[in-house]
Design a protein around this motif. Structure first.
Motif, short mmCIF file in Angstrom:
data_model
loop_
_atom_site.label_atom_id
_atom_site.label_comp_id
_atom_site.label_asym_id
_atom_site.label_seq_id
_atom_site.Cartn_x
_atom_site.Cartn_y
_atom_site.Cartn_z
N TYR A 1 39.52 37.39 35.50
CA TYR A 1 39.60 36.50 36.66
C TYR A 1 38.64 35.32 36.47
O TYR A 1 37.51 35.50 36.02
CB TYR A 1 39.24 37.27 37.93
CG TYR A 1 39.08 36.37 39.14
CD1 TYR A 1 40.20 35.89 39.81
CD2 TYR A 1 37.81 36.01 39.59
CE1 TYR A 1 40.05 35.06 40.91
CE2 TYR A 1 37.66 35.19 40.68
CZ TYR A 1 38.78 34.70 41.35
OH TYR A 1 38.63 33.88 42.43
N LYS B 1 39.91 29.68 42.46
CA LYS B 1 39.69 29.64 43.91
C LYS B 1 39.72 28.21 44.43
O LYS B 1 40.11 27.97 45.58
CB LYS B 1 38.34 30.29 44.22
CG LYS B 1 37.97 30.32 45.69
CD LYS B 1 38.86 31.26 46.47
CE LYS B 1 38.40 31.37 47.92
NZ LYS B 1 39.25 32.26 48.71
N ILE C 1 43.34 32.56 47.72
CA ILE C 1 43.18 33.82 47.00
C ILE C 1 41.86 34.48 47.39
O ILE C 1 40.87 33.79 47.69
CB ILE C 1 43.26 33.61 45.48
CG1 ILE C 1 42.12 32.71 44.99
CG2 ILE C 1 44.59 33.05 45.06
CD1 ILE C 1 42.09 32.54 43.47
N TYR D 1 39.39 37.57 45.82
CA TYR D 1 39.19 38.47 44.68
C TYR D 1 38.43 39.71 45.13
O TYR D 1 37.39 39.63 45.78
CB TYR D 1 38.42 37.75 43.58
CG TYR D 1 38.13 38.64 42.39
CD1 TYR D 1 39.16 39.08 41.56
CD2 TYR D 1 36.83 39.05 42.12
CE1 TYR D 1 38.90 39.90 40.48
CE2 TYR D 1 36.56 39.87 41.04
CZ TYR D 1 37.60 40.30 40.22
OH TYR D 1 37.33 41.11 39.15
N VAL E 1 43.51 40.36 42.85
CA VAL E 1 43.53 39.19 43.73
C VAL E 1 44.53 39.43 44.85
O VAL E 1 45.64 39.91 44.60
CB VAL E 1 43.88 37.91 42.95
CG1 VAL E 1 44.20 36.78 43.90
CG2 VAL E 1 42.73 37.52 42.06
N TRP F 1 46.30 38.69 34.61
CA TRP F 1 45.63 37.39 34.51
C TRP F 1 46.33 36.44 33.55
O TRP F 1 46.22 35.21 33.70
CB TRP F 1 44.18 37.61 34.07
CG TRP F 1 43.45 38.62 34.90
CD1 TRP F 1 42.87 39.77 34.47
CD2 TRP F 1 43.24 38.57 36.30
NE1 TRP F 1 42.31 40.45 35.51
CE2 TRP F 1 42.52 39.72 36.68
CE3 TRP F 1 43.59 37.67 37.31
CZ2 TRP F 1 42.15 40.01 37.97
CZ3 TRP F 1 43.21 37.95 38.61
CH2 TRP F 1 42.49 39.09 38.94
#
Length: 759
Positions: A66, A71, A77, A79, A86, A122
């Protein structure tokens, strides 16, 4: 949804993200957001995410992770460091508010990835974030959260939006149905060489310019309900609605008659046309087409099984059949093994009628085939018209000799001798031009065609040809007038008998008068055209070996006597054929009915024939009451037509309700068909619909298209809202069945769209 995303190469998937690179990205992120006071919360969240990520990266130096920079681009989103997943903060918030969110199709995958389980792939993060941001789920959730912050009633807003979506979808669906209705009524094809160039798509695009809802509907990538199978189902629903309307009228009439004929279509498949005749409440005869049925055999057994199957499908019992009408072919008209005999074995009251139009055609055939002069003349005319019309070059050549007011050459009808008047009139109106053209063609064309033209010109120069033309024209014009009148749906057997009797008397009257005027006019016209003078043909000498010692054949001394003999021969042959083919037994039943309803006879024979259809005592009472009512109003009932007209007058409904037994007898008498022309009219629709370019049309589609085309009035009066409701009901049943099957197989299936289930 993963299959719709862009997959990266193996190198990108195995790339190593170093800690220094991560620190660089975080540092750049801090630098970018430090000048913006509104993004303070985002920066803090990024730092927290970074710290959580660094914890999770302990001991891991390989693979994607991530990135806090996401963001900034996707502020929604959230986390979760513990799960390393997410979530969509907006969608989760909307779910906690228990808002009704879309969960069908691709939205169900978004709910699973960003609301329930979380997203952790990811390598596909950017693509998936972008797709989720564009999804219906995210937009609906954003609207819910924004409305909650603004103190707006969310349920009301969602309900209004959903209702608008439903209304727009229904308006587009009705536009599709109305477009199909137009194409079917006009006999046009639905499809084209390609789907994009098909009539239905192009028509909808034109209509979409005036219907915004339809334009939005066509812009969708899926669920437009324009596939081949769905269009066929729509046409089927509309055709079945027309058929139900017809059957409702037939069943309300109680009794019906069958009209059947067969022909071959463009693909050389035998198509049997079935039509039904019934009498409505206003005593008006109706003849309706109910379907084509393909058959490989036309034997009496095959046709009987086909007819029986058709009536079962229509829920019409043989016990209500009171008439049947076919052509004169032995497989249908045979008195022992024909179709009419097999039907009468089941229902003896189903009277058989040989199509009167076919019978009249046979009368003309007797004249043109049994008299040598007429046969030769008709062959000459057919060859003449074929020579000119079969060649565009010769037709244009002939038109140079025509006057502007002259009629164009009309071909002889290949199946109906009674419809040759127009062709003979075109020959008579162009006789001089034909002579000039044939002489010019024979002079300039050195091929075989020139020889044929010379032979035709020699025959046209003869007075006998010109006299035969006017004689046949006089005969055919009378017969054609009656033939056209016999093809009307509203005709009944008693009126048909009157027409045949009138024609017979008219033809017989030619014997007493008519020849002198015909001879005078023909001689004068032949003189103007400079044709050969009338003369007696040279008698053919019989060979000596064929002489039998009897007296010599009669020879005429004057040409007028010779042609008078030909004139009388045609008249006598036609009158004799009319007497033989239209025997009194054909109209015996209707004669008895007419005598009874006018008070001149008894009903014993009628009630014995119809059995439990009629009550003899009540029938006599109602007949007497009908005559008394007519007498009180000064109306004399002398014929069957007089009785029918009296029951259809201003007080008709009152009289029909008061005299039901009399009304039933009238209906039974009118139910018997006169001709099978309604079936032949359906052949015209067959030729237009199943053409060379549409030869692959299936039997079901052919039936549905023909029903909508033959019954245009009913088709255009259909309630499209009801049709749409039936389509939606079928679609819902299909979707529910598929869902049940998927559950049975433990597979995931997408539910039906919300707007469809709510229509």
């Amino acid at each position: 949804m993963d299959k719709f995303l862009i997959k990266r190469g193996k190198k990108s998937l195995t790339a190593t993200i170093s800690t220094s690179e991560l620190e660089t990205s975080v540092t750049s992120n801090d630098t970018t957001t430090s000048g913006n006071s509104d993004d303070t919360s985002n920066t803090d969240a990024a730092k927290e995410a970074e710290q959580g990520q660094q914890k999770s990266l302990k001991g891991r130096t390989m693979g994607r992770t991530y990135q806090a920079s996401w963001k900034v681009k996707f502020p929604w989103i959230a986390y979760d460091a513990n799960k390393n997943k997410v979530f969509c903060d907006v969608c989760v918030t909307a779910k906690d508010m228990k808002a009704p969110l879309p969960q069908s199709g691709s939205d169900s995958e978004s709910v699973k990835s960003f609301v329930q389980c979380g997203f952790g792939s990811w390598g596909k993060a950017i693509e998936r974030f972008r797709n989720h941001e564009k999804s219906t789920l995210h937009r609906a959730s954003s609207a819910v959260v924004a409305a909650a912050k603004s103190n707006i009633n969310v349920a009301t807003q969602i309900s209004a939006a959903k209702q608008k979506q439903i209304a727009d979808a229904r308006k587009a669906l009705l536009a599709i149905f109305s477009s199909i209705q137009y194409l079917m009524c006009q006999g046009l094809s639905i499809r084209g060489k390609t789907d994009e160039d098909s009539n239905i798509i192009q028509l909808l695009k034109v209509r979409a310019q005036d219907i915004p809802e339809l334009k939005s509907w066509l812009a969708q990538k899926e669920n437009k309900w324009l596939s081949h199978d769905i269009l066929n189902e729509m046409i089927e629903i509309m055709a079945h609605d027309v058929l139900r309307t017809l059957l409702k009228e037939i069943k309300s009439a109680e009794f019906f008659a069958v009209i059947l004929d067969e022909t071959s279509d463009i693909t050389v498949k035998e198509q049997v046309s079935i039509c039904l005749r019934f009498i409505n409440d206003d005593l008006e005869p109706e003849e309706v087409f109910v379907g084509f049925y393909e058959t490989a055999s036309t034997t009496a057994d095959a046709l009987f099984q086909l007819l029986q199957d058709a009536l079962i499908r229509l829920s019409l019992p043989f016990s209500k059949c009171r008439g049947q009408c076919y052509d004169g072919a032995s497989n249908v008209s045979g008195v022992r093994n024909g179709l009419q005999a097999r039907v009468q074995q089941i229902e003896p009251r189903a009277q058989y009628t040989h199509c009167t139009a076919h019978v009249l055609n046979l009368v003309v055939h007797d004249v043109t085939e049994n008299i040598v002069t007429c046969r030769n003349f008709m062959t000459l005319i057919r060859d003449l018209i074929t020579l000119i019309r079969n060649s565009p070059k010769r037709l244009a050549w002939f038109q140079q000799f025509q006057r502007k007011d002259s009629p164009s050459l009309r071909p002889l009808c290949p199946t109906r001798w009674t419809l040759t008047t127009a062709s003979l009139r075109s020959i008579a109106g162009n006789y001089g031009a034909l002579l000039t053209f044939l002489e010019d063609l024979a002079l300039n064309d050195k091929s075989e065609t020139g020889g044929k033209a010379n032979g035709l010109a020699i025959n046209l120069q003869k007075f006998g040809t010109y006299f035969s033309l006017h004689l046949m024209l006089k005969f055919f014009s009378r017969v054609e007038t009656v033939s056209i009148a016999l093809q009307k749906k509203q005709l009944h057997m008693q009126k048909a008998r009157q027409m045949i009797d009138t024609l017979r008397d008219d033809i017989k009257s030619f014997r007493q008068e008519g020849f002198s005027q015909l001879w005078k006019d023909t001689v004068a016209a032949a003189s103007e055209l400079q044709l050969e003078s009338p003369a007696v043909p040279r008698p053919r000498k019989r060979p000596r070996r064929l002489e039998d010692g009897n007296a010599l054949e009669h020879s005429f001394t004057h040409a007028e006597d010779f042609y008078r003999q030909l004139y009388f021969e045609i008249i006598d042959t036609a009158a004799t054929s009319l007497d033989c083919r239209f025997s009194p037994s054909v109209f015996k039943y209707m004669h008895e009915v007419e005598d009874f309803v006018t008070g001149k006879g008894d009903c014993k024979t009628i009630t014995e024939f119809h059995g439990d259809d009629l009550d003899e005592t009540r029938l006599k009472l109602h007949r007497d009451m009908c005559i008394d009512f007519a007498r009180q109003q000064g109306i004399h009932l002398d014929t069957f037509d007089d009785v029918v007209s009296f029951l259809k007058c201003d007080q008709g409904k009152y009289l029909r309700d008061m005299l039901p037994e009399m009304t039933k007898l009238i209906k039974l008498a009118l139910t018997s068909p006169v001709t099978s022309c309604t079936s032949e009219r359906s052949f015209s629709s067959l030729r237009r619909l199943k053409s060379y370019l549409r030869s692959t049309m299936g039997q079901a589609r052919l039936n549905h298209a023909t029903l909508l085309n033959c019954h245009k009035t009913i088709s255009r009066q259909q309630n499209l809202d009801d049709i749409a409701n039936e389509f939606i009901r079928r679609l819902n049943n299909t979707l529910h069945a598929q869902a049940a099957q998927c559950r049975h197989l433990s597979k995931s299936c997408s539910p039906a769209p919300d707007w469809l289930l709510s229509l």
